[in-house]
Design an enzyme around this catalytic site. Structure first.
Site, PDB file in Angstrom:
ATOM      1  N   HIS B  57       0.833  -1.213   0.000  1.00 45.70           N
ATOM      2  CA  HIS B  57       0.000   0.000   0.000  1.00 45.70           C
ATOM      3  C   HIS B  57       0.864   1.259   0.000  1.00 45.70           C
ATOM      4  O   HIS B  57       0.389   2.333   0.371  1.00 45.70           O
ATOM      5  CB  HIS B  57      -0.912   0.020   1.230  1.00 45.70           C
ATOM      6  CG  HIS B  57      -1.734  -1.211   1.397  1.00 45.70           C
ATOM      7  ND1 HIS B  57      -2.619  -1.632   0.445  1.00 45.70           N
ATOM      8  CD2 HIS B  57      -1.790  -2.127   2.397  1.00 45.70           C
ATOM      9  CE1 HIS B  57      -3.203  -2.760   0.843  1.00 45.70           C
ATOM     10  NE2 HIS B  57      -2.704  -3.076   2.026  1.00 45.70           N
ATOM     11  N   HIS B 219      -7.208  -4.664  -0.821  1.00 46.16           N
ATOM     12  CA  HIS B 219      -6.563  -5.951  -1.107  1.00 46.16           C
ATOM     13  C   HIS B 219      -7.326  -6.677  -2.203  1.00 46.16           C
ATOM     14  O   HIS B 219      -7.218  -7.885  -2.348  1.00 46.16           O
ATOM     15  CB  HIS B 219      -6.524  -6.827   0.139  1.00 46.16           C
ATOM     16  CG  HIS B 219      -6.013  -6.126   1.340  1.00 46.16           C
ATOM     17  ND1 HIS B 219      -6.840  -5.511   2.257  1.00 46.16           N
ATOM     18  CD2 HIS B 219      -4.753  -5.907   1.760  1.00 46.16           C
ATOM     19  CE1 HIS B 219      -6.094  -4.947   3.190  1.00 46.16           C
ATOM     20  NE2 HIS B 219      -4.836  -5.167   2.919  1.00 46.16           N
TER      21      HIS B 219
END
Lengths: 331, 331
Positions: B57, B219
């Site tokens: 991320h 995700h």
């Protein structure tokens, strides 16, 4: 083609409009022709800096408009040079009476259109100096370009020349510093994937799933060669070696190491490339004194990266470190 | 799978090592366990801020370590929570004696591992408060999560709580401010493509060439629905409407509008989304008082974006504007 756009015909204007709203404390956006100007206009007694070129390389150039960098950016259509009609008002707007430096990436269309614009602006009484950036060591005489292409080294030229203008250097001095940055900066890139230009609708070139292209241009122009997909460390070596050879940088020298993302590569991968580039430089006794890692000169959503090395001296380091307040670079 | 990596097993460690070298003026990287710490260590008299979670991320969370934001970041494997063994030393390192606030995105693994780590750290004499961020309005009880997911709103929590800690607020105050930011921030995202986790080697989910997924998780967790690819303006409306409804923000209020890229989307497209989000808010009499546009909470090379709206009050605005010096946010 899946993109977060509306109409391909209006994508640049809409994007720049959004950019202007998001950064209203830094820039003013003018339409018809489309321009991004430093908020508050030309600064009395300061040399103006103007750059421009095809869109699709964001944050270049609009993201570098602001205190300590550019006074105006001229965004063309995607991967298409802005016209002289669009460049002239930028040169005029950036001039406070101290003259303007135009920073042009070396692509034939950009060079020709800026040349024409400079002639027209000078007829309007604006004194303009031009620096053509050609930092890409990959190939000479590429698609769209006579000589070497201008790529990520442009950021260093804009930052350092911008700081020189901001401290009050005159036009001849700012132009000489910009030329000296260009003479001391080299870049080379790699593509893992092509990108899709909105008004074309398909990939800009074909790259098999198991190959990467070493020496890619920022418009997808052919590079030096295609190789089977290799490790980040191997690929980084293929970018760093030609740069160091061409720049003739050696033991005991300080450099800025800049790893640039092409737009679609995760930041985490850029740091893997940076790590290896840093190791290769350090192994040769070269000191990485300054660093920049991120998406600064992109090719839409292309996956890939480029490495840029700038030989630093005391003046370059001081000007690199000088305050900057733009959308994309701020310190 | 083509990626600029070496071995999938070492990609996080190598990336963080490169990150540490590139930002040696801001952070110290510790290995075994892997941690990113504010350079110079815990600041006497200041509440420490710790965050962490799976890698992939970036720049979250390591890119937010530094003055005015986090004291420590704990990167797990890609899309995998860090273990308590890795979190405890971060909590200890961030504690100058004034206690630590742990900022945890709401995923079951993260919440459990942070809970265990907090118990262990408290046995070592560290006082820890926890805020769980759950700003994603798309779905409840998702894959990996009981309740709502924590996504890009985390940046606002870390920035504003970080500024409160930096000005000297005590732990209870910093924790209350963080909880108040979480209560006033909402996000929702869209995916145009999946991403590929290095150690998996294939796309995280299948998304047909002519569809996008509204309400995607960071995700690749399922969102609300798949729709045929639509215009940026239409998609932006599908993100903004549920946010405004849930946040109950209305006429006359000030907000921060944050358009976040998922990693593989051109910056120019994020500004097209920003433009429409800004129009939709303005039409409803909501004032966009602060803005942020860029790749801050990514999903590797996923193409897509999220919109985050934070209701601002005077204190939030002041803390948002307070100086910050990290790799990814700097002003």
């Amino acid at each position: 083609m899946k993109k977060l756009i509306n109409d391909p015909e209006h994508v640049v204007a809409e994007s720049v409009e959004g950019f202007g709203w998001a950064n209203a404390d830094i820039v003013d956006v003018r339409t018809d022709p489309l321009l991004v100007l430093r908020r508050g206009g030309a600064v009395h007694g300061k040399v103006g800096l103007v750059s421009g070129g095809g869109a699709g390389h964001e944050p270049l150039h609009a993201g570098f408009v602001g205190v300590g960098m550019l006074d105006a950016a001229v965004p063309g259509a995607v991967f298409t040079s802005p016209s002289p009609d669009q460049i002239v008002p930028a040169l005029v707007a950036a001039d406070s009476g101290s003259g303007v430096l135009a920073i042009v990436k070396n692509y034939t269309g950009d060079v020709l259109n800026f040349e024409t614009a400079v002639e027209l602006a000078e007829e309007d009484g604006v004194t303009v100096a031009v620096v053509v950036v050609d930092d890409d060591v990959a190939v000479k005489d590429s698609l769209y370009t006579a000589g070497r292409r201008g790529v990520a080294g442009t950021v260093a030229v804009e930052k350092i020349a911008g700081a020189a203008a901001e401290r009050g250097d005159d036009l001849a001095t700012v132009a000489a510093i910009a030329a000296r940055v260009n003479a001391n900066v080299r870049s080379m890139g790699v593509a893992l994937t092509a990108c899709t230009v909105p008004h074309v609708g398909g990939p800009s070139f074909d790259l098999p799933e198991d190959e990467v292209e070493i020496g890619i241009g920022i418009h997808g122009e052919p590079g030096r060669r295609r190789i089977p997909a290799a490790s980040a460390d191997e690929i980084t070596g293929m970018l760093v070696d030609p740069i160091l050879e061409d720049l003739e940088v050696g033991r005991g020298e300080d450099v800025l190491l800049f790893v640039n993302g092409m737009g679609g590569t995760p930041l985490s991968e850029l740091y893997v490339v940076y790590r290896q580039a840093h190791r290769l430089l350090t192994e040769r006794g070269i000191t990485v004194a300054r660093s920049l890692v991120g998406n600064y000169v992109t090719s839409l959503e292309m996956q890939g990266a480029s490495v840029t090395v700038l030989r630093l001296d005391e003046e370059f380091t001081e000007l690199w470190d000088a305050p900057v307040h733009t959308a994309a670079l701020r310190w």
